[in-house]
Design a protein around this motif. Structure first.
Motif, PDB file in Angstrom:
ATOM      1  N   VAL A   1       0.850  -1.189   0.000  1.00  0.00           N
ATOM      2  CA  VAL A   1       0.000   0.000   0.000  1.00  0.00           C
ATOM      3  C   VAL A   1       0.888   1.243   0.000  1.00  0.00           C
ATOM      4  N   THR A   2       0.462   2.271  -0.734  1.00  0.00           N
ATOM      5  CA  THR A   2       1.211   3.522  -0.818  1.00  0.00           C
ATOM      6  C   THR A   2       0.309   4.697  -0.451  1.00  0.00           C
ATOM      7  N   ALA A   3       0.935   5.764   0.044  1.00  0.00           N
ATOM      8  CA  ALA A   3       0.209   6.993   0.387  1.00  0.00           C
ATOM      9  C   ALA A   3       0.952   8.167  -0.227  1.00  0.00           C
ATOM     10  N   SER A   4       0.192   9.199  -0.618  1.00  0.00           N
ATOM     11  CA  SER A   4       0.803  10.265  -1.411  1.00  0.00           C
ATOM     12  C   SER A   4       0.215  11.642  -1.128  1.00  0.00           C
ATOM     13  N   ASP A   5       0.969  12.650  -1.554  1.00  0.00           N
ATOM     14  CA  ASP A   5       0.498  14.032  -1.491  1.00  0.00           C
ATOM     15  C   ASP A   5      -0.643  14.296  -2.478  1.00  0.00           C
ATOM     16  N   ASP A   6      -0.949  13.325  -3.341  1.00  0.00           N
ATOM     17  CA  ASP A   6      -2.094  13.507  -4.249  1.00  0.00           C
ATOM     18  C   ASP A   6      -3.420  13.143  -3.561  1.00  0.00           C
ATOM     19  N   LYS A   7      -3.353  12.951  -2.206  1.00  0.00           N
ATOM     20  CA  LYS A   7      -4.518  12.724  -1.338  1.00  0.00           C
ATOM     21  C   LYS A   7      -5.103  11.316  -1.453  1.00  0.00           C
ATOM     22  N   THR A   8      -4.370  10.402  -2.086  1.00  0.00           N
ATOM     23  CA  THR A   8      -4.893   9.043  -2.258  1.00  0.00           C
ATOM     24  C   THR A   8      -4.031   8.006  -1.556  1.00  0.00           C
ATOM     25  N   VAL A   9      -4.688   6.865  -1.293  1.00  0.00           N
ATOM     26  CA  VAL A   9      -4.018   5.646  -0.830  1.00  0.00           C
ATOM     27  C   VAL A   9      -4.248   4.606  -1.922  1.00  0.00           C
ATOM     28  N   LYS A  10      -3.170   3.919  -2.352  1.00  0.00           N
ATOM     29  CA  LYS A  10      -3.307   2.946  -3.434  1.00  0.00           C
ATOM     30  C   LYS A  10      -2.739   1.599  -3.027  1.00  0.00           C
ATOM     31  N   VAL A  11      -3.393   0.546  -3.501  1.00  0.00           N
ATOM     32  CA  VAL A  11      -2.958  -0.826  -3.217  1.00  0.00           C
ATOM     33  C   VAL A  11      -2.503  -1.473  -4.515  1.00  0.00           C
TER      34      VAL A  11
END
Length: 369
Positions: free
Chosen positions: A81-91
């Protein structure tokens, strides 16, 4: 920041690996559960999965449209899982190298995202001052924790999976039960933002890193501060226990990575807690973690016979005094380690100063006719 990764071996005199590939500063790293893969996130908006060997080969994931702040493998290693300054969490799927789904209810930068130990839940922390709990299967937000008074910098699951702890720019650490969503513990011990935290594998202790340059170790069973560690010259930006809990490592804006040896004994300290605190008191207190008992490895616990024979003997020193003395000895060990680090830094500074003076003398000799 040099945009490279460094991998050190704990054995002395062993070669370290330096991996180059990212086009901008590296913001986060995480080993897979097996240790055969290493994930890194960067300001260049990508995630790289490395094979940590001499070749240092990596696979690039064009992950986000802004800086990647966090990357974390699931316990089975099959996804991350990743988290970003683009306001999303992605798996993502690790081995198929495929994007799976996105979680996008945060309204500001997402600083951190972690899988639960069983892989069924995901927790995320954001600059929108919330911590969100997600169901991986339904991809729905289960609950939002809104008690922080500032940006939430870091979040992680308790090893049991029943609790989460979050750190914030409001200088606090908060612990919630993910089943009842009740706030269990609240710590305001640092004098500046808390940047990272890590649970000891036993679940009994928590270490925090702060912009006040200190690390603090908390006893979660007692709900109190155990140690304050000084070593970094400037903000301590990250901290993590090893898989066994024998060591923990910290990093700071002083460009130093420090490896510390955990100087508390889980078994002995656990026994002291059991003697000092009756079960009813511990269960009824909202300031302690529920259903989490200190672990006693097989063969290390006391038998009933030995406890009975021990109780019949006259006790010369009260148990509470013994515990206090052990705590003082532990603090002295920490101070000794800190002094040792400062002595090493002083020696390095003296060596550099001596070298500068020698170079200056050489220059003076050359310029003198």
């Amino acid at each position: 920041m040099d945009s490279c990764l460094m991998v050190w071996h704990m054995k002395p005199q062993t070669r370290a690996y330096r991996f180059a590939g990212h086009k901008d500063a590296v913001t986060c790293v995480n080993f897979s559960p097996s240790g055969h893969l290493l994930a890194s996130g960067s300001r260049d908006k990508t995630v790289r999965i490395w094979v940590p060997n001499v070749k240092g080969e990596s696979t690039v994931f064009r992950a986000h449209t802004a800086t990647v702040r966090s990357v974390h493998f699931c316990s089975d290693g099959q996804s991350f899982v990743t988290a970003s300054d683009d306001k999303t969490v992605k798996v993502w799927s690790t081995h198929r190298q495929k994007f799976l789904f996105s979680l996008s209810q945060h309204i500001n930068w997402v600083r951190c995202a972690k899988f639960s130990p069983d892989g069924r839940l995901i927790v995320s922390a954001s600059d929108d001052k919330t911590v969100k709990l997600w169901d991986k299967t339904s991809r729905e937000c289960v609950h939002s924790y809104c008690e922080h008074g500032g940006f939430v910098t870091y979040v992680d699951f308790h090893p049991s999976g029943t609790c989460i702890a979050a750190a914030g720019m409001d200088n606090t650490v908060k612990v919630w039960d993910v089943r009842t969503h009740r706030l269990l513990q609240h710590y305001q011990l640092h004098s500046a933002a808390v940047n990272a935290l890590s649970f000891h594998p036993s679940g009994n202790y928590l270490v925090t890193a702060s912009s006040d340059s200190t690390l603090k170790i908390l006893d979660l069973m007692e709900g109190r501060l155990l140690y304050t560690l000084h070593g970094h010259q400037g903000p301590a930006t990250t901290v993590a226990f090893s898989r066994t809990g024998e060591y923990f490592a910290s990093g700071g804006s002083d460009e130093q990575v420090m490896v510390w040896k955990s100087n508390f004994d889980i078994v002995d300290y656990g026994e002291v807690l059991r003697v000092q605190r009756p079960p009813a008191t511990r269960a009824s207190s909202s300031g302690t973690l529920p259903e989490v008992d200190p672990l006693v490895p097989p063969g290390r616990g006391r038998s009933q016979e030995s406890m009975q024979s021990h109780s019949q003997e006259p006790v010369s020193v009260p148990q509470s005094l013994t515990s206090t003395l052990e705590h003082i000895v532990g603090q002295l060990d920490v101070l000794t380690q800190t002094v040792s680090i400062l002595e090493q830094r002083l020696t390095l500074t003296e060596d550099k100063l001596k070298q500068c003076l020698e170079n200056q003398q050489l220059i003076m000799q050359r310029t003198t006719p």
